[in-house]
Design an enzyme around this catalytic site. Structure first.
Site, PDB file in Angstrom:
ATOM      1  N   LYS A 285      41.214  61.480   7.226  1.00  0.00           N
ATOM      2  CA  LYS A 285      42.497  60.805   7.424  1.00  0.00           C
ATOM      3  C   LYS A 285      43.530  61.868   7.811  1.00  0.00           C
ATOM      4  O   LYS A 285      43.587  62.931   7.204  1.00  0.00           O
ATOM      5  CB  LYS A 285      42.889  60.107   6.104  1.00  0.00           C
ATOM      6  CG  LYS A 285      43.984  59.094   6.255  1.00  0.00           C
ATOM      7  CD  LYS A 285      43.985  58.099   5.116  1.00  0.00           C
ATOM      8  CE  LYS A 285      45.156  57.142   5.289  1.00  0.00           C
ATOM      9  NZ  LYS A 285      45.080  55.984   4.432  1.00  0.00           N
ATOM     10  N   GLU A 372      45.186  42.576  -5.676  1.00  0.00           N
ATOM     11  CA  GLU A 372      46.359  41.928  -6.245  1.00  0.00           C
ATOM     12  C   GLU A 372      45.986  40.828  -7.235  1.00  0.00           C
ATOM     13  O   GLU A 372      46.589  40.724  -8.321  1.00  0.00           O
ATOM     14  CB  GLU A 372      47.236  41.342  -5.121  1.00  0.00           C
ATOM     15  CG  GLU A 372      47.993  42.389  -4.301  1.00  0.00           C
ATOM     16  CD  GLU A 372      47.149  43.111  -3.247  1.00  0.00           C
ATOM     17  OE1 GLU A 372      45.995  42.698  -3.008  1.00  0.00           O
ATOM     18  OE2 GLU A 372      47.647  44.080  -2.642  1.00  0.00           O
ATOM     19  N   ARG A 400      49.127  36.604  -2.406  1.00  0.00           N
ATOM     20  CA  ARG A 400      47.699  36.453  -2.713  1.00  0.00           C
ATOM     21  C   ARG A 400      47.454  35.966  -4.134  1.00  0.00           C
ATOM     22  O   ARG A 400      46.368  35.510  -4.440  1.00  0.00           O
ATOM     23  CB  ARG A 400      47.002  37.802  -2.582  1.00  0.00           C
ATOM     24  CG  ARG A 400      46.963  38.280  -1.181  1.00  0.00           C
ATOM     25  CD  ARG A 400      45.751  39.111  -0.941  1.00  0.00           C
ATOM     26  NE  ARG A 400      45.493  39.110   0.475  1.00  0.00           N
ATOM     27  CZ  ARG A 400      44.596  39.856   1.061  1.00  0.00           C
ATOM     28  NH1 ARG A 400      43.856  40.675   0.347  1.00  0.00           N
ATOM     29  NH2 ARG A 400      44.414  39.784   2.346  1.00  0.00           N
TER      30      ARG A 400
HETATM   31  C1  LIG Z   1      46.663  42.845   0.529  1.00  0.00           C
HETATM   32  C2  LIG Z   1      47.229  44.187   0.876  1.00  0.00           C
HETATM   33  N1  LIG Z   1      47.557  45.051  -0.124  1.00  0.00           N
HETATM   34  C3  LIG Z   1      48.075  46.258   0.190  1.00  0.00           C
HETATM   35  C4  LIG Z   1      48.254  46.631   1.486  1.00  0.00           C
HETATM   36  C5  LIG Z   1      48.921  47.948   1.842  1.00  0.00           C
HETATM   37  N2  LIG Z   1      47.969  48.845   2.515  1.00  0.00           N
HETATM   38  C6  LIG Z   1      47.945  48.994   3.848  1.00  0.00           C
HETATM   39  S1  LIG Z   1      46.782  50.054   4.360  1.00  0.00           S
HETATM   40  C7  LIG Z   1      46.308  50.363   2.788  1.00  0.00           C
HETATM   41  C8  LIG Z   1      45.225  51.360   2.511  1.00  0.00           C
HETATM   42  C9  LIG Z   1      43.989  50.981   3.180  1.00  0.00           C
HETATM   43  O1  LIG Z   1      43.036  51.948   2.879  1.00  0.00           O
HETATM   44  P1  LIG Z   1      41.669  51.954   3.667  1.00  0.00           P
HETATM   45  O2  LIG Z   1      41.150  50.576   3.780  1.00  0.00           O
HETATM   46  O3  LIG Z   1      40.783  52.952   3.035  1.00  0.00           O
HETATM   47  O4  LIG Z   1      42.101  52.395   5.127  1.00  0.00           O
HETATM   48  P2  LIG Z   1      42.752  53.777   5.610  1.00  0.00           P
HETATM   49  O5  LIG Z   1      44.230  53.571   5.619  1.00  0.00           O
HETATM   50  O6  LIG Z   1      42.340  54.854   4.652  1.00  0.00           O
HETATM   51  O7  LIG Z   1      42.225  53.977   6.960  1.00  0.00           O
HETATM   52  C10 LIG Z   1      47.052  49.630   1.874  1.00  0.00           C
HETATM   53  C11 LIG Z   1      46.904  49.681   0.412  1.00  0.00           C
HETATM   54  C12 LIG Z   1      47.907  45.695   2.484  1.00  0.00           C
HETATM   55  N3  LIG Z   1      48.098  45.952   3.783  1.00  0.00           N
HETATM   56  N4  LIG Z   1      47.387  44.501   2.141  1.00  0.00           N
END
Ligand SMILES: Cc1ncc(C[n+]2csc(CCOP(=O)(O)OP(=O)(O)O)c2C)c(N)n1
Length: 624
Positions: A285, A372, A400
């Site tokens: 990342k 959530e 959610r």
């Molecule tokens: C339901 C929900 N909860 C929280 C988020 C906020 N959020 C956006 S990206 C993310 C992290 C995602 O991590 P990962 O799937 O590992 O992808 P990466 O960003 O590391 O590529 C979060 C918590 C969201 N978009 N949707």
């Protein structure tokens, strides 16, 4: 430039399939240029930086192997789809500005975006839907979902995995494992991914096997491809069978997510299997920007404009803080005062300014990851066991948890505080992240109380009410906008449960304003010279009965709530006034019940005539 080295102008790519014709050195140059573009544009316009720097080669490799848009490509959340945008002819310039491209996938922008999200963990269910529809129509194409290691462990993803694994409708899942959520990931399944990825014995045998055969002789090459299926068996012997194998998928990987050639091999293998496949890709990342590569706290996940050379944000606001951080700091204070608080956060520690709580009270803070629904039911049970759960959650993600709030918390009469962050319009994050619906859906939950401060000095007393004997299920909602940092050492004002603040007294047969939140307070200031009777509605539910009775004497009531839709506070108040036989005129200045696209917050407010000065002008048209 070397012979055979082709440099594409990344801002004039018309057909992404052009990457199929490039040599590997030219692809490396392309990836370098895409990274540079992502860095430059996000440093000017803000956006999701680290997730996109990590997925450049991955996206290019996907375009090399698959035939989009005939094949379907679905990015989970969509926050890591910038390379996809660039390859499909969309410039990142003006990212998230009005009428410019959005930060997520969006079918209205391009045929290369077949789906749209913003909330996490929807991609696998969506991919299955696409695959079933494809098979019913006897079409032939691949459906590919790219999902991160934090999003795949969400309950919705697991529901989809369970279903896809047992069906014949083939889906190819690319697990983008960067060992990061926004910050460090949490949970048991993550450990399991690491275990697969770090099985050195298997990986080194695999490497030597390939090197000894492929790189030495033509016969070796043929032997390697002829016996490649053996790899699966070698792996099965050395690596504990993966969860994905057990669920009915062909598991392929782990693969270096910055090595295009290696990914092509893996994606081609996934294409040719008959079963649904999971390709486990390991990426870094923030790849290519050292500050982001090192980041474990999530600072570079999503950025506001910053100086590329120093990494410093371009705007600092001395003496101001975001409401999110005000409530983050107050949570730290409340945790000192109330030892029964257990803080529960689904993945957004940094966004809600809760790092200090996690540092100083590690045993009383719980990050459950992107979960959530789980966070809510779990918090309810903490309350049933005598603790006081404080659940910090963005308004948009609380959507959610409706059933968990209603069935697992309200029905069981739990005492619990919800800190509802990012309430109201959110500006550039757009339609998927607006925090405008919670007022409307929360008011249908029996016994749930909802408050919103309008001034910084109300933040703490409203929080303190959570520890009074009236609490029950109690939500405090606040926007992310900047606010003057409240002085917590100053004596606080005292607020009464359920009551509004009468800022200017009611005058018989005159108009009165009932307003919500900090923007409501701006309207209060604008109406200073008019001396308009004014209520700051701190409680949106239940309503202040005494205030409603007082309002009966007025000739007109103007309801101003720029943080909720028509069906939220305004509708509750309207119904209440109607039931009480109010005869005067009522005007509502509220957010329409609609999906509101990305642009600046002021543009969003302006579009619906919700800026305080617009409301003032509407109330007093003769004043210029
Ligand atoms: C339901 C929900 N909860 C929280 C988020 C906020 N959020 C956006 S990206 C993310 C992290 C995602 O991590 P990962 O799937 O590992 O992808 P990466 O960003 O590391 O590529 C979060 C918590 C969201 N978009 N949707």
């Amino acid at each position: 430039m070397k012979k055979n080295l082709v440099r594409l102008d990344i801002n004039s790519i018309k057909d992404p399939n052009v990457v199929k014709k490039l040599s590997y050195p030219s692809l490396a140059l392309l990836c370098h240029d895409i990274r540079k573009e992502i860095l430059e544009e996000t440093s000017v316009y803000g956006g999701h930086l680290s997730p996109n720097l990590g997925t450049v080669e991955l996206t290019v490799a996907l375009y090399r192997v698959f035939n989009f848009p005939k094949d379907k490509l679905i990015f989970d959340v969509g926050h890591q789809s910038y390379t996809n945008k660039i390859l499909s002819g969309r410039s990142l310039a003006h990212l998230n500005d009005k009428d410019a491209i959005s930060g997520f996938q969006d079918p209205s922008e391009s045929v290369y975006d077949c789906y749209s999200a913003g909330h996490s963990s929807t991609s696998l269910s969506a991919a299955e839907g696409f695959a079933i529809a494809r098979d019913l129509k006897c079409d032939k194409y691949d459906v590919v979902a790219v999902i991160g290691d934090a999003s795949i462990v969400n309950g919705l993803s697991f529901e989809a995995l369970n279903n896809i694994g047992s069906r014949q409708n083939k889906v190819i899942i690319i697990l983008n494992d960067n060992e990061m959520s926004i910050s460090s990931p949490v949970g048991a399944v993550g450990h399991f991914f690491r275990k697969i990825s770090t099985n050195h014995l298997y990986n080194s045998i695999k490497r030597s096997y390939r090197q000894s055969l492929v790189y030495r002789s033509g016969i070796g090459k043929r032997l390697y491809s002829f016996t490649s299926y053996l790899k699966v068996h070698i792996k099965a012997a050395l690596v504990p069978t993966t969860m994905f194998d057990n669920m009915g998928f062909t598991y392929i990987g782990p693969v270096d997510g910055h090595n295009i050639k290696a990914m092509e091999r893996a994606f081609n293998a996934a294409k040719t299997t008959t079963k649904s496949a999971v390709v486990h890709v390991r990426t870094i990342k923030g790849k290519g920007y050292p500050l982001a590569e090192k980041d474990k706290l999530g600072y570079w996940h999503s950025v506001t404009p910053f100086d590329l050379s120093t990494g410093r944000p371009l705007s600092m606001h001395e003496g101001f803080n975001s409401w999110s951080h005000v409530y983050g700091d107050l949570t730290h204070l409340e945790m000192q005062k109330h030892p029964d608080i257990e803080l529960v956060v689904p993945a957004m520690i940094r966004g809600s300014g809760l790092e200090a709580c996690f540092d100083d009270f590690p045993s009383r803070c719980l990050d459950v990851g992107i979960a959530e629904e789980h966070a809510i039911t779990l918090s309810g049970a903490l309350s049933l066991n005598g603790l006081h759960p404080v659940l910090s959650i963005y308004s948009t993600f609380l959507q959610r948890g409706y059933d968990e709030l209603l069935h697992d918390c309200a029905r069981l009469k739990v005492n619990m505080t919800l800190l509802i962050d990012r309430a109201g319009l959110v500006g550039k994050n757009g339609a998927t992240h607006q925090g405008i619906f919670d007022e409307a859906f929360l008011k249908t939950i029996p016994g749930l109380s909802l408050a919103m401060p309008s001034r910084p000095e109300e933040a703490l007393p409203l929080y303190e009410l959570a520890f009074s004997d009236r609490c029950g299920l109690y939500g405090i909602r606040y926007p992310h906008e900047l606010v003057e940092t409240p002085d917590i050492n100053k004596e606080t004002i005292s607020l009464k449960w359920g009551s509004w603040l009468l800022r200017r007294p009611i005058i018989k047969n005159e108009r009165a304003i009932v307003a919500v939140g900090p923007l409501g307070d701006e309207l209060f200031k604008l109406t200073e010279k008019e001396k308009t009777p004014f209520y700051a509605a701190l409680f949106l539910n239940p309503l202040d009965e005494e205030a409603i009775n007082n309002l009966q004497a007025t000739s007109e009531i103007d309801i101003y709530d720029a943080y909720g839709t028509t069906h939220g506070f305004a509708e509750t108040l309207l119904a209440n006034l109607a039931l009480k036989g109010y005869k005067g005129k009522i005007r509502c200045f509220v957010v329409p019940t609609a999906f509101i696209e990305h642009c600046s917050l002021n543009e969003q407010l302006g579009e619906f005539s919700l800026l305080p000065e617009q409301v003032y002008a509407a109330l007093y048209p003769s004043r210029k």
